[in-house]
Design a protein around this motif. Sequence first.
Motif, mmCIF file in Angstrom:
data_model
loop_
_atom_site.group_PDB
_atom_site.id
_atom_site.type_symbol
_atom_site.label_atom_id
_atom_site.label_comp_id
_atom_site.label_asym_id
_atom_site.label_seq_id
_atom_site.Cartn_x
_atom_site.Cartn_y
_atom_site.Cartn_z
ATOM 1 N N ARG A 12 0.860 -1.186 0.000
ATOM 2 C CA ARG A 12 0.000 0.000 0.000
ATOM 3 C C ARG A 12 0.897 1.237 0.000
ATOM 4 O O ARG A 12 1.638 1.475 0.958
ATOM 5 C CB ARG A 12 -0.915 0.031 1.230
ATOM 6 N N ILE A 14 0.652 4.975 0.309
ATOM 7 C CA ILE A 14 -0.367 5.953 0.700
ATOM 8 C C ILE A 14 0.272 7.239 1.205
ATOM 9 O O ILE A 14 1.431 7.255 1.635
ATOM 10 C CB ILE A 14 -1.312 5.392 1.785
ATOM 11 N N ASP A 109 -0.675 5.534 -4.539
ATOM 12 C CA ASP A 109 -1.849 4.797 -5.008
ATOM 13 C C ASP A 109 -3.106 5.175 -4.240
ATOM 14 O O ASP A 109 -4.219 5.018 -4.745
ATOM 15 C CB ASP A 109 -1.609 3.290 -4.868
ATOM 16 N N GLY A 110 -2.966 5.631 -3.013
ATOM 17 C CA GLY A 110 -4.117 5.978 -2.188
ATOM 18 C C GLY A 110 -3.749 7.063 -1.194
ATOM 19 O O GLY A 110 -2.571 7.396 -1.015
ATOM 20 N N PRO A 138 -7.664 7.219 -5.103
ATOM 21 C CA PRO A 138 -8.696 6.781 -4.154
ATOM 22 C C PRO A 138 -8.304 7.209 -2.732
ATOM 23 O O PRO A 138 -7.113 7.250 -2.392
ATOM 24 C CB PRO A 138 -8.688 5.252 -4.284
ATOM 25 N N ARG A 139 -9.300 7.518 -1.919
ATOM 26 C CA ARG A 139 -8.984 8.025 -0.589
ATOM 27 C C ARG A 139 -10.011 7.588 0.440
ATOM 28 O O ARG A 139 -11.143 7.228 0.098
ATOM 29 C CB ARG A 139 -8.878 9.541 -0.620
ATOM 30 N N THR A 258 -14.640 2.423 -3.525
ATOM 31 C CA THR A 258 -13.547 3.339 -3.189
ATOM 32 C C THR A 258 -12.555 3.439 -4.338
ATOM 33 O O THR A 258 -12.103 4.535 -4.693
ATOM 34 C CB THR A 258 -12.829 2.871 -1.914
ATOM 35 N N LEU A 259 -12.211 2.305 -4.924
ATOM 36 C CA LEU A 259 -11.247 2.318 -6.026
ATOM 37 C C LEU A 259 -11.792 3.051 -7.244
ATOM 38 O O LEU A 259 -11.049 3.704 -7.979
ATOM 39 C CB LEU A 259 -10.859 0.889 -6.411
ATOM 40 N N LEU A 288 -7.943 0.701 0.382
ATOM 41 C CA LEU A 288 -7.079 1.465 -0.513
ATOM 42 C C LEU A 288 -6.350 0.522 -1.470
ATOM 43 O O LEU A 288 -6.100 -0.632 -1.145
ATOM 44 C CB LEU A 288 -6.089 2.308 0.291
#
Length: 708
Positions: A12, A14, A109-110, A138-139, A258-259, A288
């Motif tokens: 992930r 983020i 990515d998130g 995405p968040r 979400t995505l 995420l």
Amino acid sequence: MLMQDVEIKQIRNIGIVAHIDAGKTTTTERILYYTGASHKIGEVHDGATVTDYMAQERERGITITSAAVTCEWKRREDKSSQSYRINLIDTPGHVDFTIEVERSMRVLDGAVIVFDGVAGVEPQTETVWRQADKYKVPRICFVNKLDRMGADFFRCVDMIQSRLYASPIVLTLPIGKESSFSGIVDLVRMKELNWTNDSLGATYQIVEISDEYRELANLYRVKLLESCVLSDESLMDKYIKEGSLSEEEIVRSIRDLTLKGDFIPILCGSAFKNKGVQFLLDCIVDFLPSPLDRLPVLDQSIMNQSADLEHDKGLERRPSNDDPFCALAFKIVNDKYGQLTFIRVYSGVLNKGDTIFNMRLAKKVRVGRLVRMFADKREDISSVSAGGIAAVVGLEAITGDTLCAINKPIMLESLEVPPAVIKLAVEPKTKVDQEKMSLGLSKLSCEDPSLRLNVDEETGQTTISGMGELHLEIIVDRLKREYGVEVNVGRPQVAYRETITASTTQEGRYIRQSGGRGQYGHVWIRIEPNKQGGGFEFVNEITGGIIPKEYIPAVKKGVEEALLGGIQAGFPIVDVKVFLYDGSFHDVDSSEMAFKIAASMAFKDGAKKASPIILEPIMKLEVVVPEEWLGDLVGDTNGRRGKIIDMVDRRGLKVISALVPLAEMFGYANDLRSKTQGRGSYTMEFSTYKQVPFDKSREIIEKFSFKR
């Protein structure tokens, strides 16, 4: 291959983003503690946090530069031995350092957007939200500080919906309010998470929902389920028939929504009081994206030429170790060990010692040393795979460079740097420090693309431009601390111009006799205004050899030199036509020097009679403000001698376009923020030169006439 795909799925990448003082760094500090990446919780007010490691950050209690850290987390229900690797970037919340958020959003990515439970959606929250929209990141939202007086979770959710135009999915509800806040209701599993009196919040109890919160929980549970089934007909059928969904179906549906960006999960807690962070970590890995959930990156150099090539698989790189290597350099840091280049790897594997290709430089570069960063600390690694974030020591690169395999070139989309909005003049306090100042500013601008350097050829000033006064204040402070250079700071000089508005004729005579050969130059010139932007034009009307041809270039050069000296205040003269139509010469005493001096004298004397005026640079200004501040901004623009040329609506905002003199724009960034409570933003670029009003012209002449 399957094992490698699983490993990429467990990554992930983020960012933690928010308005200043919403609790990003405090939340990051708890994440590092609960994942075991650090063994002590540091506090912002003590200057002891992991990610705020710069001296200026610890002194001021704010984040100035983004910091990358890596940690691992295993979900509480996950019985497997596989942990999730979280590459986390803690970003600044102050608008002056928005480039740090911009470049983080480009490669992540998130994102986790942190909200102050009291203030709700704040100005910089809107900015970072738009940045996330721009890069389709995405968040999830974490409503923080619910233990504070005045905190209101439901008001914050309403603000997210109304001001950010988002579709929220509430996943947790707060238990207790303000100082009595003690836990959260998990609407996915329909359980309460109650934290004990453990000061570190490491333990909590999972219990049934109490009667006090059951009705509210059921209400929001229905809203959650209705959101989950909106885009899935099979889930819709099941929900209609059975009235419920399984936990796995809910989690899968929330993740899908979400995505896609259709809905935004909303969580709550208090990072400072150690409540809700573990659940946030679960949601990071649940909802995420991993690198595999993002689209392949495309070759921008070819994509710009033909949309038909979009589906050519040779022009894309999948997040796989089997694809050719490609990465983006998104951050540069200079320290005592040399330059660090932070990279996000999109495909392939980069090994220590590899030779790769820098697309901007069109040359091969060697990777000498690879490290994994933990804020200001580093750990040597032998390789970094697809989906990973690492740093290369001593690599020749700048922010935005594409790095790729030598035999498989690809150009990734670079970074968009926001325009500078404020400028300062700087000079070293001692001449000895001039070279050190230049070196320091060069390195700082390499680290920070939003910092611009310029040396004005007319004034000799070195100016630095940036995103705000705090931004430039930090740059000046870093020059002193890191490069040992103290500088004087002042307002830059506006680059005025002069011109004429009437036509005139003028004689120029330069005759000197001092025994032996003398000097003789004699010209008649006609001076006329040229069209705006027409510059200087010289026309030779001499016929019959009145002035020999070899002296004509000297006449032109004499006029050109006079243009640099100004008429009234010493500023360069623009937009004039000069006609050489008469004169005389001496067979012995005439020379190029004599005619150059005669022409210069003629122009200087004649320009004074041609109704000279002073011109000032006019900037095209675009201001974006909420509608409630429109009246104040219109009045302020008029007060700056500005002229509004357009006004349009943009999703609840007003966009004002105006032409404003540069001389009236110093300090505008701070004025705009104070007038709009920080919610306004603007961009500015040069438009044209226009005449300065008479009263302002007199002030300028009195101030700068010493230059003549």
